[in-house]
Design a protein around this motif. Sequence first.
Motif, PDB file in Angstrom:
ATOM      1  N   ASP A 312       0.850  -1.183   0.000  1.00 16.81           N
ATOM      2  CA  ASP A 312       0.000   0.000   0.000  1.00 16.81           C
ATOM      3  C   ASP A 312       0.889   1.236   0.000  1.00 16.81           C
ATOM      4  O   ASP A 312       2.107   1.153   0.131  1.00 16.81           O
ATOM      5  CB  ASP A 312      -0.968   0.008   1.185  1.00 16.81           C
ATOM      6  N   LYS A 313       0.253   2.383  -0.165  1.00 15.80           N
ATOM      7  CA  LYS A 313       1.038   3.608  -0.300  1.00 15.80           C
ATOM      8  C   LYS A 313       1.824   3.922   0.968  1.00 15.80           C
ATOM      9  O   LYS A 313       2.961   4.370   0.916  1.00 15.80           O
ATOM     10  CB  LYS A 313       0.111   4.767  -0.665  1.00 15.80           C
ATOM     11  N   HIS A 314       1.200   3.686   2.139  1.00 13.98           N
ATOM     12  CA  HIS A 314       1.905   3.972   3.381  1.00 13.98           C
ATOM     13  C   HIS A 314       3.134   3.081   3.506  1.00 13.98           C
ATOM     14  O   HIS A 314       4.236   3.544   3.815  1.00 13.98           O
ATOM     15  CB  HIS A 314       0.971   3.767   4.577  1.00 13.98           C
ATOM     16  N   GLY A 315       2.948   1.792   3.256  1.00 13.10           N
ATOM     17  CA  GLY A 315       4.064   0.869   3.339  1.00 13.10           C
ATOM     18  C   GLY A 315       5.147   1.182   2.324  1.00 13.10           C
ATOM     19  O   GLY A 315       6.334   1.039   2.591  1.00 13.10           O
ATOM     20  N   LEU A 316       4.729   1.611   1.153  1.00 10.14           N
ATOM     21  CA  LEU A 316       5.699   1.933   0.116  1.00 10.14           C
ATOM     22  C   LEU A 316       6.559   3.120   0.527  1.00 10.14           C
ATOM     23  O   LEU A 316       7.767   3.146   0.317  1.00 10.14           O
ATOM     24  CB  LEU A 316       4.981   2.222  -1.190  1.00 10.14           C
ATOM     25  N   ALA A 317       5.932   4.109   1.153  1.00 10.96           N
ATOM     26  CA  ALA A 317       6.686   5.264   1.602  1.00 10.96           C
ATOM     27  C   ALA A 317       7.737   4.852   2.636  1.00 10.96           C
ATOM     28  O   ALA A 317       8.824   5.416   2.690  1.00 10.96           O
ATOM     29  CB  ALA A 317       5.744   6.311   2.199  1.00 10.96           C
ATOM     30  N   GLN A 318       7.423   3.828   3.432  1.00 12.94           N
ATOM     31  CA  GLN A 318       8.374   3.367   4.427  1.00 12.94           C
ATOM     32  C   GLN A 318       9.497   2.542   3.803  1.00 12.94           C
ATOM     33  O   GLN A 318      10.595   2.473   4.328  1.00 12.94           O
ATOM     34  CB  GLN A 318       7.653   2.528   5.487  1.00 12.94           C
ATOM     35  N   SER A 319       9.207   1.878   2.680  1.00 12.40           N
ATOM     36  CA  SER A 319      10.183   0.949   2.114  1.00 12.40           C
ATOM     37  C   SER A 319      11.288   1.642   1.342  1.00 12.40           C
ATOM     38  O   SER A 319      12.337   1.067   1.110  1.00 12.40           O
ATOM     39  CB  SER A 319       9.474  -0.030   1.167  1.00 12.40           C
ATOM     40  N   GLY A 320      11.059   2.851   0.913  1.00  6.71           N
ATOM     41  CA  GLY A 320      12.071   3.560   0.157  1.00  6.71           C
ATOM     42  C   GLY A 320      11.993   3.357  -1.334  1.00  6.71           C
ATOM     43  O   GLY A 320      12.802   3.895  -2.084  1.00  6.71           O
ATOM     44  N   ASP A 321      11.023   2.586  -1.825  1.00  5.58           N
ATOM     45  CA  ASP A 321      10.884   2.405  -3.270  1.00  5.58           C
ATOM     46  C   ASP A 321      10.310   3.650  -3.925  1.00  5.58           C
ATOM     47  O   ASP A 321      10.644   3.985  -5.056  1.00  5.58           O
ATOM     48  CB  ASP A 321       9.983   1.213  -3.572  1.00  5.58           C
ATOM     49  N   ALA A 322       9.393   4.321  -3.246  1.00  2.32           N
ATOM     50  CA  ALA A 322       8.799   5.536  -3.779  1.00  2.32           C
ATOM     51  C   ALA A 322       8.212   6.347  -2.638  1.00  2.32           C
ATOM     52  O   ALA A 322       7.727   5.796  -1.648  1.00  2.32           O
ATOM     53  CB  ALA A 322       7.710   5.210  -4.806  1.00  2.32           C
ATOM     54  N   TYR A 323       8.270   7.668  -2.770  1.00  4.36           N
ATOM     55  CA  TYR A 323       7.649   8.535  -1.772  1.00  4.36           C
ATOM     56  C   TYR A 323       7.447   9.916  -2.401  1.00  4.36           C
ATOM     57  O   TYR A 323       8.168  10.326  -3.322  1.00  4.36           O
ATOM     58  CB  TYR A 323       8.503   8.640  -0.506  1.00  4.36           C
ATOM     59  N   TYR A 324       6.444  10.607  -1.899  1.00  6.34           N
ATOM     60  CA  TYR A 324       6.203  11.968  -2.361  1.00  6.34           C
ATOM     61  C   TYR A 324       7.227  12.907  -1.732  1.00  6.34           C
ATOM     62  O   TYR A 324       7.482  12.872  -0.528  1.00  6.34           O
ATOM     63  CB  TYR A 324       4.793  12.421  -1.995  1.00  6.34           C
ATOM     64  N   LEU A 325       7.806  13.746  -2.578  1.00  4.41           N
ATOM     65  CA  LEU A 325       8.788  14.715  -2.103  1.00  4.41           C
ATOM     66  C   LEU A 325       8.088  15.826  -1.340  1.00  4.41           C
ATOM     67  O   LEU A 325       7.074  16.369  -1.797  1.00  4.41           O
ATOM     68  CB  LEU A 325       9.544  15.291  -3.303  1.00  4.41           C
ATOM     69  N   GLN A 326       8.602  16.141  -0.164  1.00  6.22           N
ATOM     70  CA  GLN A 326       8.061  17.266   0.586  1.00  6.22           C
ATOM     71  C   GLN A 326       8.433  18.546  -0.161  1.00  6.22           C
ATOM     72  O   GLN A 326       9.606  18.907  -0.266  1.00  6.22           O
ATOM     73  CB  GLN A 326       8.634  17.277   2.003  1.00  6.22           C
ATOM     74  N   SER A 327       7.430  19.221  -0.706  1.00  6.05           N
ATOM     75  CA  SER A 327       7.708  20.352  -1.584  1.00  6.05           C
ATOM     76  C   SER A 327       6.915  21.572  -1.142  1.00  6.05           C
ATOM     77  O   SER A 327       5.902  21.474  -0.441  1.00  6.05           O
ATOM     78  CB  SER A 327       7.359  20.011  -3.035  1.00  6.05           C
ATOM     79  N   GLY A 328       7.404  22.717  -1.563  1.00  9.47           N
ATOM     80  CA  GLY A 328       6.717  23.961  -1.287  1.00  9.47           C
ATOM     81  C   GLY A 328       5.677  24.272  -2.342  1.00  9.47           C
ATOM     82  O   GLY A 328       5.272  23.409  -3.125  1.00  9.47           O
TER      83      GLY A 328
END
Length: 504
Positions: A312-328
């Motif tokens: 899932d998206k939450h797990g993916l963000a934890q795994s390091g395969d993909a994540y949304y960049l914290q952007s302004g």
Amino acid sequence: MNYTIAIPTYKRLDVFRRKTYRLLKRYNLCERVVLFLQCPEDVKEYTEAFPELKYVEAPSGFLNCINFITQHFPVGHPVVQMHDDVGQIYDLVSAGTATNPDYVKCVITDYAHSTFVRVFELMQKYKCNLGGLYPTRNAIHMNDKEEYTTTLAFIHDPITLLLNQRIPLELSRKNDYERCIRYYKRDGGVLRYNHSAFTTSYNPSNDAGGIGHRSAEDEMSDAEVIKKMFPKYISYIKQKKNGATSLILKDKSMLKYDIHEKPLIFESTQLYHKNAPIHKGDRYAIVLYNKDFRWADTKSPRVHRTEPFAEDKHGLAQSGDAYYLQSGTADVLPLLEALDATTFRPDRCSGPAKPHTKYVDRENSTFLSFGLTLCRKSKQQQAMRGIPDRRGVNRHNTQHLHLFTQLCQYLNTLHPRLFGLDNTYFYSSLIVAKNAMCRFHLDSLNKGNACILGVGDYTGGELLLNVGMSNARLERLTHVLGVGGAQCEECGACDDGQAVEKEE
């Protein structure tokens, strides 16, 4: 190809004569047929009516019979398992006119044997032991699909193609869904040929033989049983007005990301990806990446990869395969004005100027590249210019200076030092693809991860990312690309649409 057509039938001689037998005679397939007869009366009646057909006595009951069929044939033997009430087989054909050039329709096929052989060959190519045709004769829906897919898709059992693996089924109803999921779990994919379909009678109320009529309550009960058995692979149960049910399958290996003005970091060199096939409006996909400019090019190792693939998206963000960049927050309007005012060139590489194979519509896929690029000058020529590696400056930086400036301003406002031409920036190369549609591919010649986002007045076109599947499965999804993805086979130096600097 030496395949066998296996037909389980029970007290439906007249149905078989009117439907499947007539189809087999039309296509001269009777010599391939083996009837699986489940009672002495059927043996007597069918052999008298169809003396040219071979038969085998099988245990009674549909589930017992189809399990017997898989045990009867050797492992790996090609089997077309066919019901006794198949009416027609159809092909999707183009029937465009001057006023409607995109018109398509379904026509009765001239060569059923060729269709079966085509599907078996694709199954062998992509190592899928289960295959089939599109489940309904609907030209519009069929045309919206790729010619064939290897994802988790429903294979309706009136025509089922097997490279026999002797996988036993447990359910007496809805076992075509069970078969799909079990083969998918074993092989990582099933082969569905979406440009051919067939007609059959679904749950006829006057069925004296066969497996009997099912009420709406029975349909829902059967659907709930299999959903409970395979919860990870079934999204929900869909019930029609007539009480018939279908199960909406889900491929747990694929994740979808909305990248509209949302920069996403992902492992583009390791994870197969493409854009969702349908979008409306002008979609500009901006992909930022780095190249390995060393002369002795070696693939960078994958780092910080210790977690299992996420589901899932939450797990993916934890795994390091993909994540949304914290952007302004950045004003995208000046960039959109520059993009809309720019003419994007078709997908071409240097040298023989052939399109890259990752694009589905290669002739209409347009893009521009910016930043640094691999220079094709020799090592000595680069040394004379004071450059120790293959680093070169993309000519589009100056040819489209206004757009290049707007890209830099927008991206570096989203995140400080996101894109630039020296080592102090996160990424030094990018492409902007306009309305391009890709096949699943790897950016195998890039270094490290990539960042992607979309801009424009569009809907759809999300990033599809495949996780949690075997390498063999990933390779099957590339279709014609093969392992390695999108690099140009002719020159080997340009990939993902870079404009490389030609040697003088």
